[in-house]
Scaffold this motif. Structure first.
Motif, short mmCIF file in Angstrom:
data_model
loop_
_atom_site.label_atom_id
_atom_site.label_comp_id
_atom_site.label_asym_id
_atom_site.label_seq_id
_atom_site.Cartn_x
_atom_site.Cartn_y
_atom_site.Cartn_z
N GLY A 53 0.78 -1.22 0.00
CA GLY A 53 0.00 0.00 0.00
C GLY A 53 0.81 1.27 0.00
N LYS A 54 2.14 1.14 0.00
CA LYS A 54 2.99 2.33 0.01
C LYS A 54 3.88 2.35 -1.22
CE LYS A 54 3.19 3.03 5.01
NZ LYS A 54 4.08 3.26 6.19
N GLU A 55 4.37 3.53 -1.54
CA GLU A 55 5.29 3.67 -2.67
C GLU A 55 6.66 3.13 -2.30
OE1 GLU A 55 3.39 7.67 -4.80
OE2 GLU A 55 5.44 7.66 -4.08
N ARG A 56 7.40 2.77 -3.35
CA ARG A 56 8.76 2.30 -3.14
C ARG A 56 9.61 3.45 -2.57
NH1 ARG A 56 10.85 -1.67 -7.71
NH2 ARG A 56 8.87 -2.56 -7.04
N GLU A 57 10.40 3.13 -1.55
CA GLU A 57 11.14 4.13 -0.78
C GLU A 57 12.65 3.94 -0.97
OE1 GLU A 57 11.63 5.33 3.98
OE2 GLU A 57 10.90 3.35 3.38
N PHE A 58 13.34 5.04 -1.23
CA PHE A 58 14.79 4.99 -1.35
C PHE A 58 15.43 4.63 -0.01
CE2 PHE A 58 19.01 6.04 -2.59
CZ PHE A 58 19.57 6.78 -1.54
N TYR A 107 14.54 -4.12 -2.61
CA TYR A 107 14.89 -4.30 -4.02
C TYR A 107 16.24 -3.64 -4.30
CZ TYR A 107 9.89 -5.28 -4.63
OH TYR A 107 8.63 -5.80 -4.54
N CYS A 108 17.06 -4.32 -5.09
CA CYS A 108 18.25 -3.67 -5.60
C CYS A 108 17.97 -3.20 -7.02
CB CYS A 108 19.47 -4.57 -5.55
SG CYS A 108 19.37 -6.06 -6.57
N ALA A 109 18.70 -2.20 -7.45
CA ALA A 109 18.48 -1.62 -8.76
C ALA A 109 19.78 -1.05 -9.30
CB ALA A 109 17.41 -0.53 -8.67
N ALA A 110 19.83 -0.96 -10.63
CA ALA A 110 21.01 -0.44 -11.31
C ALA A 110 20.65 0.73 -12.19
CB ALA A 110 21.66 -1.54 -12.16
N ALA A 111 21.51 1.76 -12.17
CA ALA A 111 21.30 2.96 -12.99
C ALA A 111 22.54 3.17 -13.84
CB ALA A 111 21.03 4.17 -12.11
N PRO A 112 22.57 2.62 -15.06
CA PRO A 112 23.75 2.77 -15.91
C PRO A 112 24.05 4.21 -16.25
CG PRO A 112 22.33 1.01 -16.72
CD PRO A 112 21.57 1.73 -15.65
N GLY A 113 25.33 4.57 -16.16
CA GLY A 113 25.76 5.90 -16.55
C GLY A 113 25.42 7.00 -15.57
N VAL A 114 24.96 6.65 -14.38
CA VAL A 114 24.57 7.64 -13.38
C VAL A 114 25.56 7.59 -12.22
CG1 VAL A 114 22.76 8.35 -11.78
CG2 VAL A 114 22.15 7.50 -14.04
N GLN A 115 25.89 8.75 -11.67
CA GLN A 115 26.85 8.79 -10.56
C GLN A 115 26.23 8.19 -9.29
OE1 GLN A 115 29.84 8.99 -10.07
NE2 GLN A 115 30.55 10.45 -8.55
N VAL A 116 25.27 8.85 -8.73
CA VAL A 116 24.53 8.36 -7.57
C VAL A 116 23.08 8.78 -7.75
CG1 VAL A 116 24.22 8.44 -5.07
CG2 VAL A 116 26.53 8.54 -6.02
N ARG A 146 18.99 8.73 -6.23
CA ARG A 146 18.08 8.53 -5.12
C ARG A 146 16.64 8.36 -5.58
NH1 ARG A 146 20.02 10.58 0.04
NH2 ARG A 146 17.83 10.96 0.60
N LEU A 147 16.37 8.60 -6.85
CA LEU A 147 15.01 8.52 -7.36
C LEU A 147 14.81 7.24 -8.14
CD1 LEU A 147 14.63 12.21 -8.57
CD2 LEU A 147 13.97 11.24 -6.37
N SER A 148 13.69 6.57 -7.89
CA SER A 148 13.46 5.27 -8.52
C SER A 148 13.42 5.36 -10.04
CB SER A 148 12.17 4.65 -7.99
OG SER A 148 11.06 5.47 -8.26
N HIS A 149 12.95 6.46 -10.59
CA HIS A 149 12.83 6.54 -12.05
C HIS A 149 14.19 6.66 -12.73
CE1 HIS A 149 13.77 10.86 -12.49
NE2 HIS A 149 13.02 11.06 -11.44
N GLU A 150 15.25 6.89 -11.98
CA GLU A 150 16.59 6.93 -12.55
C GLU A 150 17.17 5.53 -12.75
OE1 GLU A 150 17.88 10.01 -9.36
OE2 GLU A 150 19.09 10.48 -11.13
N TYR A 151 16.52 4.54 -12.19
CA TYR A 151 17.02 3.17 -12.26
C TYR A 151 16.30 2.42 -13.37
CZ TYR A 151 19.54 3.94 -7.96
OH TYR A 151 20.41 4.43 -7.01
N GLY A 152 17.10 1.77 -14.23
CA GLY A 152 16.52 1.06 -15.35
C GLY A 152 16.39 -0.43 -15.15
N TYR A 153 17.08 -0.96 -14.17
CA TYR A 153 17.07 -2.40 -13.93
C TYR A 153 16.77 -2.69 -12.46
CZ TYR A 153 19.49 -2.34 -18.41
OH TYR A 153 19.82 -2.11 -19.72
N TRP A 154 15.90 -3.67 -12.25
CA TRP A 154 15.47 -4.00 -10.89
C TRP A 154 15.58 -5.49 -10.63
CZ3 TRP A 154 13.90 -0.30 -7.34
CH2 TRP A 154 13.74 1.00 -7.84
N GLY A 155 15.95 -5.82 -9.39
CA GLY A 155 15.93 -7.21 -8.98
C GLY A 155 14.54 -7.61 -8.52
N GLN A 156 14.41 -8.86 -8.08
CA GLN A 156 13.11 -9.41 -7.76
C GLN A 156 12.64 -9.10 -6.34
OE1 GLN A 156 15.83 -10.95 -7.27
NE2 GLN A 156 15.58 -12.38 -5.59
N GLY A 157 13.50 -8.61 -5.48
CA GLY A 157 13.10 -8.29 -4.12
C GLY A 157 13.37 -9.42 -3.14
#
Length: 122
Positions: A40-45, A93-102, A104-115
């Protein structure tokens, strides 16, 4: 592809270490992050680390208790969680953001693990 593991049931005050193994050639040029979500909640950094491991960022709610790190030789990112609290209970969840330094926003991540589920009992 990202494969997270290490979740489980732990008592408040305890520790867990999450791992996320990455396959593919983009890991070493990607910022990596951990997020968490409860029903019921949004994904949190939670935390992020730069591609080199030199720069990290942690959410205020976990600062001083959680530590993100990475081992590029093993294509793996870790989240060491200490002094766990019941409010840390979530799917992580782990996630990867290719070409990004650091990132904090979920939309910056293009790849996600299964949790992986983390449950902290009081």
């Amino acid at each position: 592809q990202l494969q997270a593991c290490g979740g489980g049931l732990v008592q408040a005050g305890g520790s867990l270490r999450l791992s996320c193994a990455a396959s593919g050639h983009t890991f070493r040029s990607s910022a990596m992050g951990w997020f968490r979500q409860t029903p019921g909640k949004e994904r949190e950094f939670v935390a992020a680390v730069s591609w080199s491991g030199a720069h990290t960022s942690h959410a205020d709610s976990v600062e001083g208790r959680f530590t993100i790190s990475r081992d590029n030789a093993k294509n793996t990112v870790y989240l060491q969680m200490n002094s766990l609290k019941p409010e840390d209970t979530a799917v992580y969840y782990c996630a990867a953001a290719p070409g990004v330094q650091v990132a904090r926003l979920s939309h910056e991540y293009g790849y996600w693990g299964q949790g992986t589920q983390v449950t902290v009992s009081s």
